[in-house]
Design an enzyme around this catalytic site. Sequence first.
Site, mmCIF file in Angstrom:
data_model
loop_
_atom_site.group_PDB
_atom_site.id
_atom_site.type_symbol
_atom_site.label_atom_id
_atom_site.label_comp_id
_atom_site.label_asym_id
_atom_site.label_seq_id
_atom_site.Cartn_x
_atom_site.Cartn_y
_atom_site.Cartn_z
ATOM 1 N N MET A 1 -22.742 14.295 -11.166
ATOM 2 C CA MET A 1 -22.556 14.495 -12.675
ATOM 3 C C MET A 1 -22.885 13.423 -13.305
ATOM 4 O O MET A 1 -23.134 13.686 -14.607
ATOM 5 C CB MET A 1 -20.837 15.097 -12.620
ATOM 6 C CG MET A 1 -20.523 15.535 -14.102
ATOM 7 S SD MET A 1 -21.123 17.017 -14.430
ATOM 8 C CE MET A 1 -19.963 18.225 -13.777
ATOM 9 N N PHE B 1 7.398 -11.351 -0.656
ATOM 10 C CA PHE B 1 6.351 -10.605 0.011
ATOM 11 C C PHE B 1 6.263 -8.917 -0.083
ATOM 12 O O PHE B 1 7.351 -8.598 0.112
ATOM 13 C CB PHE B 1 6.599 -11.019 1.448
ATOM 14 C CG PHE B 1 5.370 -10.057 2.525
ATOM 15 C CD1 PHE B 1 4.089 -10.755 2.552
ATOM 16 C CD2 PHE B 1 5.871 -9.137 3.327
ATOM 17 C CE1 PHE B 1 2.897 -9.980 3.155
ATOM 18 C CE2 PHE B 1 5.011 -8.464 4.150
ATOM 19 C CZ PHE B 1 3.536 -8.953 3.977
ATOM 20 N N GLN B 2 5.215 -8.621 -0.805
ATOM 21 C CA GLN B 2 5.031 -7.125 -0.967
ATOM 22 C C GLN B 2 5.964 -6.833 -2.202
ATOM 23 O O GLN B 2 6.471 -5.604 -2.023
ATOM 24 C CB GLN B 2 5.324 -6.146 0.373
ATOM 25 C CG GLN B 2 4.078 -6.484 1.367
ATOM 26 C CD GLN B 2 3.870 -5.326 2.475
ATOM 27 O OE1 GLN B 2 4.979 -4.738 2.957
ATOM 28 N NE2 GLN B 2 2.812 -5.214 2.852
ATOM 29 N N GLU C 1 -1.860 5.625 1.427
ATOM 30 C CA GLU C 1 -0.803 6.300 0.674
ATOM 31 C C GLU C 1 -1.588 7.130 -0.432
ATOM 32 O O GLU C 1 -0.853 8.015 -0.738
ATOM 33 C CB GLU C 1 -0.227 5.007 -0.207
ATOM 34 C CG GLU C 1 0.841 4.273 0.720
ATOM 35 C CD GLU C 1 -0.079 3.098 1.376
ATOM 36 O OE1 GLU C 1 0.733 2.224 2.394
ATOM 37 O OE2 GLU C 1 -1.329 3.007 1.399
ATOM 38 N N LYS D 1 15.613 -2.662 -0.490
ATOM 39 C CA LYS D 1 15.828 -2.452 0.576
ATOM 40 C C LYS D 1 17.401 -2.763 0.868
ATOM 41 O O LYS D 1 17.941 -2.006 1.784
ATOM 42 C CB LYS D 1 15.175 -3.987 1.595
ATOM 43 C CG LYS D 1 15.418 -3.700 3.251
ATOM 44 C CD LYS D 1 14.703 -4.620 3.969
ATOM 45 C CE LYS D 1 14.832 -4.582 5.245
ATOM 46 N NZ LYS D 1 14.442 -3.245 5.926
#
Length: 552
Positions: free
Chosen positions: A466, A113-114, A51, A163
């Site tokens: 760097m 969940f999630q 993502e 949802k």
Amino acid sequence: MKLKGAQIITEVLLEQGVDTIFGYPGGAALDIYDALYEKRDQIQHYLSAHEQGAAHAADGYARATGKTGVVFSTSGPGATNLVTGIATAYLDSIPLVAITANVGRPVTGKDSFQEVYIGGITLPITKHNYVVTKVEDLADTLREAFLIAGSGRKGPVLVDVPKDISVAMCEYTPQPPVKPETLTMIPQAGLEQVAKMLNESKKPLVCFGGGIVSSEASAELLELVKKASLPACHTIMAQGCLRYDEPLNLGMLGMHGNMVANKAVEQCDLLLAIGTRFSDRVALNTQKFAPNAKIVHIDIDPSEICKNVLAYYSVVADVKAVLQGLIPLVKEVADRDWLAEIEGWKAKDYKPPVSDDLLPHNIIQAILDAAGEDAIIATDVGQHQMWSAQYSKRIKPRTFLTSGGLGTMGFGYGAALGAQAADKTRNVVHITGDGSFHMNMNEACTAVSYNLPVVTVILNNNALGMVRQWQRAFYNQHFYQTTPNRKTDYVKVAEGFGLRGYRATTLDELKDALKKAFEGEGPAWIDCVLDSDAKVLPMIPPGKTVEDIVLE
């Protein structure tokens, strides 16, 4: 017409002119993705490997086109994986709309969940964000998101869709696309005051930043500096707004900017700062920045005025509108003694060694020769980023895509893919380092799956270059955890992903690899082997001034 919430999302996207999106599906997003399936002939969805890569791709698409980028994710880890990409867009003022699915409202707050409260997590790194609680509000919320993302000082907006909202039915009424708002009304007295100060100044200097890109004001900037013979310098975010070879363009200022640009800031008597925020990589010592100058700050965001550097005078408005109003009021000047003084400093500025070795400036030049000077360059963050900024000779805005504010290692590949998705006929080059590339090389599968012909050039110095350079300069050469000694064979890994891989240990090998990379089909990687101790020069140490610049 009555539609499911998920269908309303796709209808609003089409309404706003969106035809390209990036994302990754998941359980909470299934209804949204089912609606996207129905619109698959109108909206191209690019599936990323992660993502974060999707967020950077939407960001790169926005930077390359000027349009608002759109990214989708599912709930929980899908949403949190967007956070770095959203923060990257926020720090660089890039218009982005992130649409996250979430668990349904009946199970919200129950550690489902999630489940994660992404609205709260992203509150400090978005212009605005929403958690939709009524399906009747969904369409207008999305429209507001696009309006806010593209208005004023641009930036990311997040819309979280539970949802149960995505499956609820609601009446949908089409609307015309939103028209971004901007501050274009400027008091004439303000313009006249700025013009008066410019006209009376003996040593004026323009310093411009990413605001010029955002407001599409490059033409007005050029007209102003040429009419009044104003020398100009820029931040890393404004590469290409003035051509690199424009005589009045002194180049980049700041920590790794040109000595001439930094010297001009120190010596000018008037600094006209346009669309820039004086970050700590530009104004390293705010107490001694432009010490002899009256600073006139023009910016669309009032919160930037006097935030880092005190302004003598300011105008809060869209910089394009300000420049359009200012140009007629500024006197035409054919030449200035000040320009001759600046010209005299150029002989003392840093110049890379003349050599045929595989050195950073030669690598960048070889890329330009192969890709063309108007190719889009996307970078990750580190030494390769600074070398690219110093040597990439940009001639147009929106052709140098880099994470300037957040400094996000892992930004470049996603951004390059987003830019390539916007125009598959254009050459796009991803310049990275071996440190950054280990954070995003998984997006090679995205490049291959969609046949996005991005050419990746890896400046491989077997170091977090760097940080290692700072350890050498400021930490008694305590090289700890900056020489990873990884055994990655980039050519074999490239072949495993299904793309072409090349290795270059000499400049001639690089030129040959670049020729093959651009002539062949699909994406390619080129592994360029560099010395671990190659340095980015010039460099002004943190908290110091141009008097302390390191040139060798």
